[in-house]
Design an enzyme around this catalytic site. Structure first.
Site, PDB file in Angstrom:
ATOM      1  N   CYS A 192       0.811  -1.213   0.000  1.00  0.00           N
ATOM      2  CA  CYS A 192       0.000   0.000   0.000  1.00  0.00           C
ATOM      3  C   CYS A 192       0.849   1.269   0.000  1.00  0.00           C
ATOM      4  O   CYS A 192       2.058   1.246   0.151  1.00  0.00           O
ATOM      5  CB  CYS A 192      -0.949   0.001   1.200  1.00  0.00           C
ATOM      6  SG  CYS A 192      -0.107   0.114   2.799  1.00  0.00           S
TER       7      CYS A 192
ATOM      8  N   ALA B  94       3.041   1.831   2.964  1.00  0.00           N
ATOM      9  CA  ALA B  94       4.282   1.053   2.908  1.00  0.00           C
ATOM     10  C   ALA B  94       5.329   1.788   2.082  1.00  0.00           C
ATOM     11  O   ALA B  94       6.518   1.790   2.415  1.00  0.00           O
ATOM     12  CB  ALA B  94       4.017  -0.332   2.331  1.00  0.00           C
TER      13      ALA B  94
ATOM     14  N   ARG C   8      12.264  -4.019   6.569  1.00  0.00           N
ATOM     15  CA  ARG C   8      13.118  -3.740   5.408  1.00  0.00           C
ATOM     16  C   ARG C   8      14.546  -3.645   5.922  1.00  0.00           C
ATOM     17  O   ARG C   8      14.785  -3.168   7.006  1.00  0.00           O
ATOM     18  CB  ARG C   8      12.701  -2.441   4.713  1.00  0.00           C
ATOM     19  CG  ARG C   8      11.544  -2.661   3.743  1.00  0.00           C
ATOM     20  CD  ARG C   8      11.102  -1.378   3.099  1.00  0.00           C
ATOM     21  NE  ARG C   8      12.135  -0.753   2.291  1.00  0.00           N
ATOM     22  CZ  ARG C   8      12.414  -1.082   1.028  1.00  0.00           C
ATOM     23  NH1 ARG C   8      11.742  -2.032   0.432  1.00  0.00           N
ATOM     24  NH2 ARG C   8      13.351  -0.451   0.360  1.00  0.00           N
TER      25      ARG C   8
ATOM     26  N   HIS D 243       5.481   6.785  -2.318  1.00  0.00           N
ATOM     27  CA  HIS D 243       6.769   7.403  -2.642  1.00  0.00           C
ATOM     28  C   HIS D 243       6.561   8.883  -2.955  1.00  0.00           C
ATOM     29  O   HIS D 243       7.276   9.740  -2.460  1.00  0.00           O
ATOM     30  CB  HIS D 243       7.406   6.741  -3.873  1.00  0.00           C
ATOM     31  CG  HIS D 243       7.620   5.266  -3.738  1.00  0.00           C
ATOM     32  ND1 HIS D 243       7.542   4.415  -4.819  1.00  0.00           N
ATOM     33  CD2 HIS D 243       7.897   4.498  -2.668  1.00  0.00           C
ATOM     34  CE1 HIS D 243       7.772   3.175  -4.411  1.00  0.00           C
ATOM     35  NE2 HIS D 243       7.981   3.197  -3.116  1.00  0.00           N
TER      36      HIS D 243
HETATM   37  S1  SF4 Z   1      -1.304  -1.554   6.101  1.00  0.00           S
HETATM   38 FE1  SF4 Z   1      -2.355   0.161   7.071  1.00  0.00          FE
HETATM   39  S2  SF4 Z   1      -2.128   1.848   5.666  1.00  0.00           S
HETATM   40 FE2  SF4 Z   1      -1.630  -0.012   4.518  1.00  0.00          FE
HETATM   41  S3  SF4 Z   1      -3.523  -0.670   3.547  1.00  0.00           S
HETATM   42 FE3  SF4 Z   1      -3.466  -1.638   5.533  1.00  0.00          FE
HETATM   43  S4  SF4 Z   1      -4.513  -0.226   6.882  1.00  0.00           S
HETATM   44 FE4  SF4 Z   1      -4.020   0.874   5.099  1.00  0.00          FE
END
Ligand code: SF4
Ligand code: SF4
Lengths: 543, 460
Positions: free
Chosen positions: A63, A66, A97, A195
């Site tokens: 996502c 991330a 990471r 990014h």
């Molecule tokens: S990890 Fe957190 S920010 Fe990423 S899609 Fe899931 S809820 Fe949303």
């Protein structure tokens, strides 16, 4: 496919593509068809990319959060990054990471910590701004950091907490740098949106805060290098030896003060074009600092990149020093290639990863005689595949439109006329700036280019091509190895590396040699497989 | 120092969690779903959550962990994820052909308020669920509970959506497994078979997340509880749920729905918790306890009697989940060790009460906290104030262990940097032997490393 040929042309893959698409419901097939391209480097081909993943398709993608918190801000050690949301988002981005950092014996380093507001149901119902405020205050009281970053996750975006307003308020109260990122996971279609949001945030809140001259004759920013497995450490040594001042790295082994000072550099060298080109372009627009694309993955690529940087500074001594380093380092590179190549030549590889690695790593494989039969990005855009020449023709869809483009104006007080003139004069001599040709022109005819590959497609590709090795990520690793095909993690290097620069190339050749030539694959079938009289007739026991 | 900013001085924190001792619900739901044969877990939310949960489980098991996602975009976040989920169900059955899809929600779809019951009904009405195939689901908002709650919710979902009672009782019991490793589930099956019990274990991740290398990938490996067995669980004569945080809710639901009486025990870790488990199993399955089990117990007690002098009085810090921590504390106490600090991010007052019962009589100085404010940062601060001889917890403990030079036993979730937990159980008497062996190795290795040359010795 036979793997012993070293130069034969790859087969036309249309039957494979057809087989892949046949399984899909027709709407899915229609969409996916545009993301699978049989490559022809001689002509311009369009590949559909940076569009949403179809629900239910098993994808590699993560996502926006991330990409923002994990990738870009993750490797900076002296900032406290508070994730505003329920616990999971912060937990999974905690040390997963492999960004190494060197803070010295007592420098500030918060990278081993995980900070979260751990939102509870009442906070979701009544709003979490107060909790965030208090969390920032607590972090300040305990650690006394000079910077705090705040990251908004999906549920936060929905309930409408304003992380920017809270950050502004707390910045005033605590008198340190505090800024927020609206990087909710649902923004954009992959890490890529994150990014961009991270680039914007750092540029807006950090870059340019400190006008002190970092000193030195040749001042460089390295962009898009994240110090996975110590990659940056290798490169830092070359620059030091060349007498180049590395003003900042975005963002491997970095600190906030490097970012604050980044606008004092003479040149931006961009490694991962996908994740960081935004900062390069903004630095040029605002300060007149030009950028070039370089690549330190691959020995030849490293030599080329070092030469290109040296050439920019137009200094005889620097160029001589650069040649000296290249000549010295190439000795080990060549000796290793000679040894390894006898065992790797003609083998086939495939890579599905990132937004630049799937391109860069083809060089390394190529240096030991391996051929890339198929490759693709997880979150690349068309320019990463086809080159920047297509930038103007990319359609901005609803998912990308919401990612802010900063309005950058020229900073008259810190404008580099000298660099603008230098750029023009070098361009006249044929030196290329702001160029990236993309991955597809570098790939062989009939190789298969796939954007945002799905699990189903991966399975079919393995059956069809029988590759000798695949480069991808942790989620793919053990799936592919179950087929008896080794998988090299190209995000985390399987906890090996460094793979950048000459030293890194040598490490990589040796690691790939070990993986494709290990004996264990030969032990998979048990010796009694073809001796039915030895196999018990008894049914399986229950455990 | 890796955690160089951690100080001795403990300041109260109300809002900031540092180095959590828990994670979020869906990862537990995903793991539980893998314990159904032929199941593809599905994460209803943005694709980031799914990617993170798959990565965490993959790193823990070093095995393929497959799951699909509804891949929410900003638009779905505004208008709801119904069309995403229906489309996902259609695509999954067409492309990946599982027997069952196990949907869990995420913070996002929960905050939007997507109604899974209604969406799945709609998918069914629209013919998106092929004949004989199943879609089960559960709600897993991460702003409540922890990863353990998510596991529990998915197990309850299996009961709610699959278990049926035909009115005819089977001569079989249900074993509902708490969140343990495939090795542990295999060990429970071994013990139950040894006792001659007739049972259905669910969920069962053995032969799913510890699949052998055969040179060909099976998307749905041979393990996992089958759908017919899950449906028939409503006809079984009794239920033994082990690991209360993760299973008691499902056992209650099964009793309410199908009138199957249940007992819930702690996870069989160590001597006494295993004793209680074995006796319950014997009672409910109406089978005797064979000599072989008694001998296993004897071996464990024997090793403790022989080795306890090396363990006596050693101070231990632990972090992890209530189901593991409670019996583990009891086990450590039985070996005359001192569990002095215990932290779990998973909430629930019962944990505090149970630990009080266990610890007050012999280790009154013990500090323990769970739920709010109970994180690894606090644990580390306690350790800084007065040290310990052993640390037990998931891989994140290695930063504390290295900074403070403490022997470190990896137990819990996730273990990212070692292997073995998938294959060697810590449940049952045999599992107790393994825990003891590991603890002894750590303590003796430290002694061997740090003793002076004249004091360095060969024999024990
Ligand atoms: S990890 Fe957190 S920010 Fe990423 S899609 Fe899931 S809820 Fe949303
Ligand atoms: S949004 Fe919720 S479900 Fe997703 S990773 Fe974050 S805490 Fe977990």
């Amino acid at each position: 496919m036979s793997t012993d040929n070293k130069t034969n042309m790859f087969p036309d893959s249309s039957d494979l593509i057809e087989e892949i698409l046949n399984k899909y419901p027709s709407k899915v097939a229609k969409k996916r068809a545009k993301s699978l391209v049989t490559n022809d480097p001689e002509i311009d081909q369009e590949i559909q990319s940076n569009i949403r993943t179809i629900p239910g398709i098993i994808t590699q993608r993560g996502c926006c959060y991330a990409g923002c918190k994990g990738v870009i801000l993750g490797p900076t050690r002296d900032i406290i990054n508070i994730v505003h949301g329920p616990i999971g988002c912060s937990f999974y981005a905690w040390l997963t990471r492999r960004n190494q950092t060197d803070a010295g014996p007592d420098g500030e380093n918060y990278m081993n910590y995980c900070f979260s507001t751990d939102m509870q149901d009442t906070n979701i119902v009544f709003g979490g701004e107060k909790k965030l405020e208090e969390a920032i205050r607590e972090a300040y009281e305990i650690f006394k950091p000079h910077s705090i970053g705040v990251f908004s996750t999906c549920p936060i975006g929905l309930i409408g907490d304003d992380v920017h307003a809270v950050s502004r308020k707390m910045k005033e109260e605590l008198d340190i740098n505090i800024f927020g990122f609206s990087c909710e996971g649902y923004k954009g279609v992959s890490q890529s949106a994150g990014h961009h949001i991270a680039n914007n945030g750092i540029f807006k809140h950090v870059v340019g805060l400190n006008n002190t001259d970092p000193g030195g004759k040749f001042k460089l920013n390295l962009l898009g290098e994240y110090n996975i497995g110590g990659d940056s450490f290798v490169l830092e040594k070359y620059f030091e030896e060349m007498g180049i001042t590395l003003v900042s790295t975005f963002s491997g082994n970095s600190t906030m003060s490097q970012f604050e000072n980044a606008h004092m550099a003479d040149l931006n060298a961009v490694m991962c074009h996908r994740s960081i080109n935004y900062i390069a372009e903004m630095l040029e627009k605002k300060h007149g600092i030009p950028w070039i694309k370089i690549n330190f993955i691959g020995a030849d690529a490293t030599a080329k990149s070092l030469r290109k940087i040296a050439k920019y500074f137009e200094d005889e001594e620097l160029m001589a020093k650069t040649e000296e380093i290249i000549a010295r380092e190439m000795l080990e590179v060549q000796a290793t290639i000679e040894d390894v190549k006898s065992r790797t030549e003609g083998k086939l590889c495939m890579m599905y990863v990132g937004g630049s690695r799937a391109h860069h790593y083809q060089e390394l494989f190529g240096e030991i005689g391996m051929r890339t039969i198929s490759a693709g990005y997880e979150f690349g855009h068309r320019d990463d595949y086809e080159g920047r020449k297509v930038l103007d023709s990319i359609k901005i869809d609803a998912d990308s439109r919401n990612i802010e483009e900063l309005d950058i104006v020229k900073d008259e007080a810190n404008w580099r006329d000298d660099l603008v003139a230098k750029k023009t004069s070098l361009e006249d001599k044929g030196y290329g700036f702001s160029e990236y040709e993309g991955m597809m022109p570098d790939m062989e005819k009939n190789s298969l280019v796939i954007d945002d590959i799905s699990h189903w497609e991966t399975e079919k590709l393995i059956e069809y091509y029988k590759p000798d090795i695949i480069g991808a990520g942790i989620k793919e690793k053990y799936v592919i190895q179950k087929y008896g095909v080794p998988l090299k993690q190209l995000h985390s290097y399987d906890y090996g590396g460094p793979y950048a620069g000459f030293k890194g190339a040598v490490n990589f050749y040796n690691d790939i040699d070990k993986m494709v030539n290990t004996k264990i694959w030969g032990l998979i079938p048990p010796p009694w497989k073809n001796e039915p009289e030895l196999v018990a007739k008894m049914a399986d026991t229950a455990y | 120092m890796l955690l160089r900013h951690t100080t001795k001085d403990i300041k109260e924190r109300k809002s900031l969690t540092i180095n959590p001792a828990k994670t979020c619900q869906p990862v537990g739901a995903m793991y539980a779903a893998l314990g159904i044969h032929g199941c593809l877990p599905h994460s209803h939310g943005s694709q980031g959550c799914c990617s993170y949960h798959r990565s965490a489980l993959t790193r823990h098991y070093k095995e393929p962990i497959m799951a699909a996602t509804s891949s929410f975009t900003e638009g779905s976040s505004v208008f709801g994820g119904q069309s995403n989920l229906i489309q996902a169900i259609d695509n999954i059955f067409t492309i990946y052909e599982p027997e069952v899809i196990a949907v869990h929600s995420t913070c996002l779809s929960e905050t939007i308020g997507d109604d899974l019951t209604q969406i799945v009904e709609k998918a069914r009405d629209g013919g998106k669920i092929p004949e004989g195939k199943h879609v089960i689901f559960c709600n897993t908002p991460s702003y409540i509970g922890s990863h353990v709650t998510g596991y529990s919710n998915m197990v309850s979902g299996m009961v709610k959506l699959l278990s049926k009672s035909t009115g005819v009782t089977n001569d079989k019991i249900n074993l509902i497994s708490g969140w343990v490793e495939p090795s542990d589930m295999r060990e429970v099956k071994r013990m139950a078979n040894l006792m001659g019990a007739n049972f259905t274990l669910f969920p069962d991740t053995s032969d799913v997340v510890d699949a052998p290398q055969t040179g060909s990938y099976e998307m749905y490996p041979k393990g996992g509880t089958t759908i017919p067995d899950l449906i028939a669980s409503g006809d079984n004569k009794a239920t033994l749920a082990f690991g209360k945080w993760a299973t008691e809710d499902a056992a209650i639901k099964l009793e309410n729905k199908c009138k199957v009486p249940f007992e819930a025990t702690e996870l069989p870790i160590g001597v006494r918790a295993t004793d209680r488990f074995i006796m319950e199993l014997s009672k409910l399955a109406e089978v005797g306890i064979p000599e072989a089990i008694t001998a296993e117990r004897g071996r464990l007690v024997d090793m403790i009697t022989d080795m306890q002098q090396y363990l006596h009085g050693k101070r231990v810090a632990l972090f992890g989940d209530p189901d593991q921590l409670i019996p583990l504390v009891e086990f450590l106490l039985d070996m005359n060790m001192k569990p002095v600090y215990i932290v779990s991010g998973t909430p629930g007052k019962k944990m505090h009460k149970r630990l009080e019962e266990l610890l007050l009589p012999t280790v009154p100085e013990a500090k323990f906290q769970n739920g709010k404010g109970a994180d690894m940062y606090l644990l580390h601060q306690w350790i800084k104030n007065e040290g310990v001889d052993l640390l037990i917890g998931n891989s994140y403990g290695k930063y504390i262990a290295r900074d403070e030079n403490i022997p470190f036993l990896r137990m819990g979730f996730p273990i990212l940097d070692r292997v073995g937990h998938s294959y060697f159980p810590t449940l049952g008497y045999m599992g107790g032997l393994r825990i003891l062996e590991k603890i002894l190795d750590l303590i003796m290795d430290k002694q061997d490393l740090e003793s002076s040359e004249p004091e360095f010795e060969l024999v024990m």
